[in-house]
Write a protein that holds these residues in place. Sequence first.
Motif, short mmCIF file in Angstrom:
data_model
loop_
_atom_site.label_atom_id
_atom_site.label_comp_id
_atom_site.label_asym_id
_atom_site.label_seq_id
_atom_site.Cartn_x
_atom_site.Cartn_y
_atom_site.Cartn_z
N TRP A 1 4.87 -0.52 -9.88
CA TRP A 1 3.58 -0.52 -9.16
C TRP A 1 3.37 0.80 -8.43
O TRP A 1 2.27 1.38 -8.45
CB TRP A 1 3.55 -1.68 -8.18
CG TRP A 1 2.31 -1.71 -7.34
CD1 TRP A 1 1.11 -2.24 -7.67
CD2 TRP A 1 2.14 -1.13 -6.03
NE1 TRP A 1 0.20 -2.05 -6.67
CE2 TRP A 1 0.81 -1.37 -5.63
CE3 TRP A 1 3.00 -0.45 -5.16
CZ2 TRP A 1 0.32 -0.94 -4.41
CZ3 TRP A 1 2.51 -0.02 -3.94
CH2 TRP A 1 1.17 -0.27 -3.57
N VAL A 2 4.41 1.34 -7.79
CA VAL A 2 4.29 2.61 -7.06
C VAL A 2 3.91 3.73 -8.01
O VAL A 2 3.04 4.57 -7.70
CB VAL A 2 5.61 2.93 -6.34
CG1 VAL A 2 5.59 4.35 -5.78
CG2 VAL A 2 5.87 1.93 -5.22
N GLU B 1 4.87 12.97 -0.72
CA GLU B 1 5.82 11.91 -1.11
C GLU B 1 5.14 10.56 -0.90
O GLU B 1 4.58 10.29 0.18
CB GLU B 1 7.10 11.98 -0.29
CG GLU B 1 8.09 10.88 -0.66
CD GLU B 1 9.39 10.92 0.14
OE1 GLU B 1 10.24 10.04 -0.07
OE2 GLU B 1 9.53 11.83 0.99
N ALA B 2 5.16 9.73 -1.97
CA ALA B 2 4.55 8.39 -1.88
C ALA B 2 5.53 7.46 -1.17
O ALA B 2 6.67 7.28 -1.61
CB ALA B 2 4.23 7.87 -3.28
N VAL C 1 0.86 -1.18 0.00
CA VAL C 1 0.00 0.00 0.00
C VAL C 1 0.89 1.23 0.00
O VAL C 1 2.05 1.18 0.41
CB VAL C 1 -0.94 0.03 1.22
CG1 VAL C 1 -1.94 -1.11 1.18
CG2 VAL C 1 -0.14 0.00 2.52
N LEU C 2 0.32 2.35 -0.47
CA LEU C 2 1.06 3.61 -0.47
C LEU C 2 0.52 4.54 0.60
O LEU C 2 -0.70 4.66 0.79
CB LEU C 2 0.96 4.30 -1.83
CG LEU C 2 1.82 3.77 -2.98
CD1 LEU C 2 1.70 4.70 -4.19
CD2 LEU C 2 3.27 3.62 -2.57
N GLY C 3 1.45 5.18 1.31
CA GLY C 3 1.09 6.28 2.20
C GLY C 3 1.63 7.57 1.58
O GLY C 3 2.64 7.54 0.86
N SER D 1 -3.24 7.86 4.20
CA SER D 1 -3.84 7.06 3.14
C SER D 1 -4.34 8.00 2.05
O SER D 1 -4.45 9.22 2.25
CB SER D 1 -5.00 6.22 3.68
OG SER D 1 -6.06 7.08 4.08
N GLN D 2 -4.67 7.44 0.89
CA GLN D 2 -5.17 8.29 -0.20
C GLN D 2 -6.44 9.01 0.19
O GLN D 2 -6.61 10.21 -0.09
CB GLN D 2 -5.39 7.44 -1.47
CG GLN D 2 -5.87 8.25 -2.66
CD GLN D 2 -6.04 7.41 -3.92
OE1 GLN D 2 -5.33 6.43 -4.09
NE2 GLN D 2 -6.98 7.80 -4.77
N ALA D 3 -7.32 8.31 0.89
CA ALA D 3 -8.59 8.93 1.31
C ALA D 3 -8.34 10.08 2.27
O ALA D 3 -8.96 11.15 2.18
CB ALA D 3 -9.50 7.88 1.94
#
Length: 794
Positions: free
Chosen positions: A606-607, A572-573, A554-556, A778-780
């Motif tokens: 993927w990132v 920054e991912a 998962v990405l933060g 998170s994205q949300a």
Amino acid sequence: MNLLPLPLAVFVVDASGAIASWNKACEKLAGHTAADIRRRRLEELIEFDDAREPPLTIAARSELDSSGYLRCADGRRLPVRVTIAPQSLDPEQAGTYSVIVIPRAGLVPPRYALIQDLPTADLIEGLPCVFYVIDQSGHLLLWNHQLEEALEMTSEELPTTNVQYFFEEKDRAEIVQKILDAFDKGSSSHEAEMIGKLGKRTTLLFHCARTNLGDLPCIFGTGLDITARKQTEQGLLIRERAIYSSVNAIVITCCQDGEHPIEYVNPAFEQMTGYTLAEIKGRDPHFMRIEGCDTIEHQRIHDALQNKQSVRSILRNARKNGEVFWNDLRIDPVINADGHVTHFVGVINDITEARHYERRLHHLAHHDPLTGLANRTLLQDQLKFAIDFAVRNDALGALAFLDLDNFKHINDNFGHDAGDVVLREIAHRLRASVRENDTVARVGGDEFVLVINNQAGDEQLADLIERIRLRVSAPINVAGREIVAGTSIGVSRFPHDGDTVDRVMRAADAAMYHAKSLGKNNCQFYSMELNQVVHQHLLLEASLSRAIGNHEMVLGYQPKVDLRTGKVVGAEALVRWHHPINGVVAPDQFIPVAEESGLIVPLGEWVILEACGALKALEALGIEDFVISVNLSARQLRQRQFASQLARTLAHAGVNPRNLELEVTESQLMDHPEEAMEALAELKALGVRLSIDDFGTGYSSLSYLQKFPVDFIKIDRSFLGDVAEHGHTVIARAIIALGHNLQMKVIAEGVETREQLAFLREHDCDQMQGYYFSPALSQASLEELLCRDARLPG
């Protein structure tokens, strides 16, 4: 049997046409006696069809084919063909003419009277050769059927043609001279090729002798068909020339009472050995042997010669000057028509250069060309032998992997030539540190391996490895400069740590990896604990490969804040791994594994895809000037097609390239600065933003830094520390000033305190990120933060 069916009546006349002599066939054909013919003129006996007034001279008729009627004694008029030719082939003996009278077709007597008078008629006709009789005019008087077959002509055609026209034009003068020689000297012999009417060619050996038929001088002879013999001779000449011109040495010996004296050698043999035929003719070829050398091959050759068989051998001989040369020898017997071996033919090919080249190739195939040490292939052979010996004899051996710690730095700062000098010196020191029966190998750019045999115990082995480490780490003088190349050493013992090549090598490699992870320039022995660490490492690698495909990543997004406005302008991912069993795995645990295994490439792809998806989601919310930064690995940067692949990804996702930022560490750029500059230029051409991460922690060259097409530099968190301490902020202030002077924006990461924030604002830093404002979201959560326009307090 039908030997020449035509009676040849021949008169000899002078230029006026007066008959001087004739043969018996004239009397038989016309029925006139000698008294009837003597002193008569030719036109009295022959009524020419083209008779005219005044009559043609004999000389004029010699150039014509005439016909007419022979007036016989009984009143008959016999139709005949008449050929008139000068009596002699020699133009200096002109004056008389031969008149050949041949009955025309349909009136030929059953048997030519002259032949009937010869007691050897059947014998002549049965001869296995050409038989002929020629008068002084060069016309045939008599012949057998073999001549007709050779010339492909009928009996009517033969007497009307001068014999010289049976041969090539270039040979005719010689043919005429041979006939004249026979008339003059009594006999002659010669070879010539006779040409048939239809082109048939027959090579004949002619023998002819002078004789007389009645009062008519003539020559008779034979022609033996030697066409096959000439073809054989030509073939022999060709083969002889081939032997003479062959680049391979050829020697021919004859068989004499068990001995094999030399009968012939070609020029190639003379050139190859230095011996001339005159020097060695009659000697046995074994005089070139080197005594005590290749004895088995010499015995094989001896046995083959005794048994009169073919043999092939590769052995050494000596040239005349004493030089040794390798030769590929083939000997074959020569068998005569009776089935007996009379000679042997030896063909010698000098393969000295090939043997030397083969040895060089063998050495290169098993040794490192720079240092002369064993390569991986020879190492594995030697290690297998050592392990097998240790197992059989209950002995202790060891395998040591050595990896130079600073070799890349040496190449980059002192040049590759200096690096080669260092490698050769290290190789020399390693050879000097072990015994002759131990093996030293180079298996990579800066990787060396030792196979150490028959050690007394672990303590003695440890002492030896430490002495080797100290010797390798001692300074090396290169062009007046001292270079130090430290080394990390991993050691496995056999058969204790493994009884196969693969197990022992994997154990030593794991130990070396552990040595490097502990700070380099040290030695580590393989152990069960270390094995557990390596096992966990391998499990982590396998799990990581599966995790990328199973959506465990998962990405933060950690927000980046503009320090002047307090607005969130980017993020920054940061990748996180949610392991289904072990929970969250920290990046510092799996990112190094991904880098080593190459999994960083699919993970990086993927990132980027996830980041593009997040940008599209923000765009749908009306947030269009937001920038997401992604960390780029060294492997990705070195990919040749990375820029074009990224362009396709951005186009497919419908993302503006200016909304994507790629972060590259300072050390990545300085590893290969020229290549990095080219790669960054390609990325910059796409429109993406570029930043240098961890700035200040590497070894940047300012000359390169100002050439890199980057937009941001990031101050590493280590330079912000305690801002109350003046010394801790010197580098941070310098980086901010440097970035602005180079027309770049400066971002500070890891900002956690109000004091750090105040310092950054005081010194005009452009952006910050860190826990003081927000951890990774998170994205949300990021979308919610941006939608409510959360800002950094002033």
